[in-house]
Design an enzyme around this catalytic site. Structure first.
Site, PDB file in Angstrom:
ATOM      1  CB  CYS A   1     -35.100   6.974   4.509  1.00 56.35           C
ATOM      2  SG  CYS A   1     -33.567   6.307   3.816  1.00 56.35           S
TER       3      CYS A   1
ATOM      4  CG  HIS B   1     -30.105   3.510   2.600  1.00 51.23           C
ATOM      5  ND1 HIS B   1     -31.157   3.043   3.356  1.00 51.23           N
ATOM      6  CD2 HIS B   1     -29.949   2.644   1.575  1.00 51.23           C
ATOM      7  CE1 HIS B   1     -31.627   1.935   2.791  1.00 51.23           C
ATOM      8  NE2 HIS B   1     -30.917   1.664   1.722  1.00 51.23           N
TER       9      HIS B   1
ATOM     10  CE  LYS C   1     -18.878   1.119  -6.567  1.00 58.22           C
ATOM     11  NZ  LYS C   1     -20.029   1.899  -6.965  1.00 58.22           N
TER      12      LYS C   1
ATOM     13  CE  LYS D   1     -24.065  -0.828   3.905  1.00 63.23           C
ATOM     14  NZ  LYS D   1     -25.104   0.118   4.122  1.00 63.23           N
TER      15      LYS D   1
ATOM     16  CB  CYS E   1     -35.596   2.803   3.772  1.00 55.66           C
ATOM     17  SG  CYS E   1     -34.249   2.819   4.930  1.00 55.66           S
TER      18      CYS E   1
ATOM     19  CG  HIS F   1     -25.116  -6.161  -3.540  1.00 58.82           C
ATOM     20  ND1 HIS F   1     -25.603  -7.012  -2.578  1.00 58.82           N
ATOM     21  CD2 HIS F   1     -25.933  -5.070  -3.518  1.00 58.82           C
ATOM     22  CE1 HIS F   1     -26.638  -6.472  -1.975  1.00 58.82           C
ATOM     23  NE2 HIS F   1     -26.879  -5.284  -2.538  1.00 58.82           N
TER      24      HIS F   1
ATOM     25  CG  HIS G   1     -29.013  -8.107  -4.774  1.00 59.80           C
ATOM     26  ND1 HIS G   1     -28.415  -7.061  -5.437  1.00 59.80           N
ATOM     27  CD2 HIS G   1     -29.881  -7.536  -3.916  1.00 59.80           C
ATOM     28  CE1 HIS G   1     -28.915  -5.907  -4.994  1.00 59.80           C
ATOM     29  NE2 HIS G   1     -29.805  -6.178  -4.069  1.00 59.80           N
TER      30      HIS G   1
ATOM     31  CB  CYS H   1     -31.179   6.367   6.772  1.00 59.42           C
ATOM     32  SG  CYS H   1     -31.279   4.611   6.400  1.00 59.42           S
TER      33      CYS H   1
HETATM   34  O1  ME8 Z   1     -35.203  -3.867  -0.337  1.00 59.58           O
HETATM   35  N1  ME8 Z   1     -26.176  -9.339   2.923  1.00 59.58           N
HETATM   36  O2  ME8 Z   1     -34.468  -4.228  -2.503  1.00 59.58           O
HETATM   37  P1  ME8 Z   1     -32.881  -4.268  -2.330  1.00 59.58           P
HETATM   38  C1  ME8 Z   1     -27.165 -10.186   2.625  1.00 59.58           C
HETATM   39  N2  ME8 Z   1     -36.842  -3.695  -3.426  1.00 59.58           N
HETATM   40  N3  ME8 Z   1     -28.227  -9.841   1.903  1.00 59.58           N
HETATM   41  C2  ME8 Z   1     -28.317  -8.592   1.464  1.00 59.58           C
HETATM   42  C3  ME8 Z   1     -27.320  -7.633   1.742  1.00 59.58           C
HETATM   43  C4  ME8 Z   1     -26.201  -8.065   2.506  1.00 59.58           C
HETATM   44  N4  ME8 Z   1     -25.187  -7.279   2.802  1.00 59.58           N
HETATM   45  N5  ME8 Z   1     -27.684  -6.472   1.168  1.00 59.58           N
HETATM   46  C5  ME8 Z   1     -28.870  -6.705   0.545  1.00 59.58           C
HETATM   47  C6  ME8 Z   1     -35.405  -3.990  -1.536  1.00 59.58           C
HETATM   48  N6  ME8 Z   1     -29.243  -7.980   0.717  1.00 59.58           N
HETATM   49  C7  ME8 Z   1     -36.820  -3.975  -2.049  1.00 59.58           C
HETATM   50  C8  ME8 Z   1     -37.470  -5.320  -1.732  1.00 59.58           C
HETATM   51  S1  ME8 Z   1     -39.544  -7.008  -1.768  1.00 59.58           S
HETATM   52  C9  ME8 Z   1     -41.189  -6.884  -2.009  1.00 59.58           C
HETATM   53  C10 ME8 Z   1     -38.912  -5.423  -2.114  1.00 59.58           C
HETATM   54  C11 ME8 Z   1     -30.430  -8.643   0.166  1.00 59.58           C
HETATM   55  O3  ME8 Z   1     -32.308  -4.354  -3.704  1.00 59.58           O
HETATM   56  C12 ME8 Z   1     -31.412  -9.023   1.251  1.00 59.58           C
HETATM   57  O4  ME8 Z   1     -32.258 -10.022   0.768  1.00 59.58           O
HETATM   58  O5  ME8 Z   1     -32.435  -3.172  -1.438  1.00 59.58           O
HETATM   59  C13 ME8 Z   1     -32.179  -7.737   1.413  1.00 59.58           C
HETATM   60  O6  ME8 Z   1     -33.402  -7.926   2.086  1.00 59.58           O
HETATM   61  C14 ME8 Z   1     -32.360  -7.361  -0.035  1.00 59.58           C
HETATM   62  O7  ME8 Z   1     -31.110  -7.730  -0.659  1.00 59.58           O
HETATM   63  C15 ME8 Z   1     -32.651  -5.889  -0.266  1.00 59.58           C
HETATM   64  O8  ME8 Z   1     -32.618  -5.683  -1.646  1.00 59.58           O
END
Ligand code: ME8
Length: 474
Positions: A130, A150, A301, A298, A133, A21, A24, A147
């Protein structure tokens, strides 16, 4: 002997339980701009991204899609890689934690080091977890029993696990953050983590019983336990460099991590604790960005305010999306994106701004100059390098666009199209100056809008008006 300066930058490894999304896209783009900038200014650069696959979320998502987890993962990982192609992300390696050859040996080595340091012990975990998380949480992390990130109720667990003696490292971590040896940017996030450290860190459960975590790396010497996902995931930052399997690229360590504010404590507490226990240097920098919302909310959907990066990329093109995220979202705060806001920013900054400027200048050059101007290399201006070195990508972009509007005014003020009618020499000189200034701007655009920057420099070198770079959108 010449030792080249190195720059190592990582994005988080994302959960592939759904397609990528905007968040990312944003994190990865920040990394990409910084990686490209550092390559340009002469650093040997390595940029790592990837996916964090040992989560039960993947198993659940696969089940509900009626797919086997591996096949499901292939599809989602492909979507991430496609997004990175569409966004022009210049990563050097894409690591997957399910990769038993690249990733597992280093994680096992890390576990062994923590054990030899006397920092792993068996105990019973009683408390909450959770699944969103993938974290052990406490009552005070919850809002109305759920949480806040989430919106789900955590599970109540009572299980025998291996624990990591994180509490032991509270003080050294704090000292390294205060001294700046581990730099946390922006300051608000540094203070947030220092407040947490002031309360003292608790030991953390670092494994789960295998029947509960079916998917993951087995604990060495105890097949009944699977390593906790964050222990496995954080280690990717060095397994990718060959830790535990030859260390070929370990000379890049330590580097910098870019992440969102949601995963700060894993990166600023767990990870430094693990590294200290393993006798390895801590990361140099954590760049912790805010969250992107849509219309102040946030994306969800249910609200219907989700903005899919692929949709924007298809409609506006790579550099339009890079432009918006780079200039209009601050890496230090939460940012907002709406379709309307995106279109307005596109028309103002790209169609009427950069695109129009390049086309006006090159039209004049093509008509009045006898051939391409001779380009001279000039170092980046201080305003630009300072912003980049402080990771203020939006400020760096703001500076570039201030130069764009100044150049626009210069065309009107100097009016070379009029001057040339009476004084060819002077008119050509004015036009050549405009082209030189356009080239200087273009060099700053290179890390931000790489494809556009290339088109403009090619037009300058051919003394030709470029194609319509950014058609106006109504
Ligand atoms: O936490 N705005 O993965 P994840 C900006 N696998 N950035 C955002 C965002 C938003 N609304 N939502 C998500 C994980 N992100 C673990 C990480 S690292 C060793 C393991 C981005 O897929 C932001 O960088 O839930 C956030 O920290 C990350 O996606 C979380 O990605």
């Amino acid at each position: 002997m010449i030792t080249q300066k190195t720059f190592y930058i990582t994005s988080p490894i994302f959960y592939p339980n759904a397609v990528p999304h905007m968040g990312h896209a944003y994190t990865t783009l920040l990394c990409d701009i910084l990686a490209r900038y550092h390559r340009l200014v002469g650093f040997e650069t390595y940029f790592l991204t990837g996916t964090d696959e040992h989560t039960e979320k993947v198993v659940k998502a696969a089940l509900s899609a009626g797919q086997e987890p591996h096949a499901y993962l292939e599809d989602v990982v492909t979507r991430f890689k496609e997004l990175y192609v569409h966004l022009d992300i210049s990563y050097d390696q894409f690591i997957r934690t399910s990769d038993q050859a690249a990733h597992w040996p280093g994680v096992i080595e890390m576990w062994k080091r923590l054990t030899s340091a006397g920092d792993i012990y068996k105990s019973t975990y009683t408390g909450l977890y959770c699944a969103g998380c993938e974290a052990f949480v406490t009552e005070k992390d919850l809002v109305d029993g759920k949480c806040p990130d989430h919106g789900i109720e955590p599970e109540q667990l009572k299980e025998e696990n291996y624990f990591f003696r994180l509490s032991k490292y509270t003080r050294p971590i704090k000292e390294k953050i205060i001294s700046g040896e581990l730099r946390i940017v922006p300051g608000t996030r540094k203070n947030e983590i220092l407040a947490l450290l002031n309360g003292g860190l608790q030991d953390v459960s670092f494994s789960r019983p295998k029947e509960k975590m079916t998917w993951g790396i087995p604990v060495p010497c105890d097949e009944t336990q699977t390593m906790y996902i964050w222990m496995d995931a954080l280690t990717n930052y060095i397994t990718a460099l060959g830790f535990g399997r030859g260390e070929e690229k370990m000379y890049f360590w330590p580097g910098m991590h870019v992440l969102g504010k949601d995963i700060l404590r894993f990166h600023a507490a767990f990870w430094p604790g693990m590294l200290l226990s393993a006798g390895l240097p801590l990361p140099k920098t954590l760049l912790v960005h805010g969250f992107i919302t849509s219309g102040g909310k946030k994306m969800s959907k249910t609200l219907g305010n989700v903005i899919d990066p692929e949709e924007l990329l298809a409609e506006y093109g790579t550099d339009a999306v890079r432009y918006f995220l780079a200039r209009h979202i601050s890496p230090f705060e939460d940012g907002d994106i709406t379709r309307e806001g995106f279109k307005d920013a596109y028309n103002a900054g790209l169609a009427n701004g950069l695109g129009n400027l390049a086309s006006r200048i090159m039209q004049l050059a093509q008509t009045h100059l006898t051939g391409p101007v001779k380009l001279e290399w000039k170092p980046y201006p201080k305003e630009f390098t300072e912003a980049m070195e402080n990771f203020e990508i939006n400020k760096a972009a703001e500076y570039v666009w201030s130069r764009i509007s100044a150049l626009d005014h210069k065309i009107t003020e100097t009016a070379p199209f009029k001057v040339i009618k009476t004084d060819t020499m002077r008119g050509s000189e004015l036009i050549a100056n405009l082209v030189h200034e356009l080239a200087a701007i273009d060099l700053m655009l290179e890390p931000i809008l790489p494809a556009t920057s290339k088109k403009i420099i090619e037009a300058i070198m051919a003394n030709k008006k470029p194609e319509n770079l950014f058609p106006r959108k109504d």
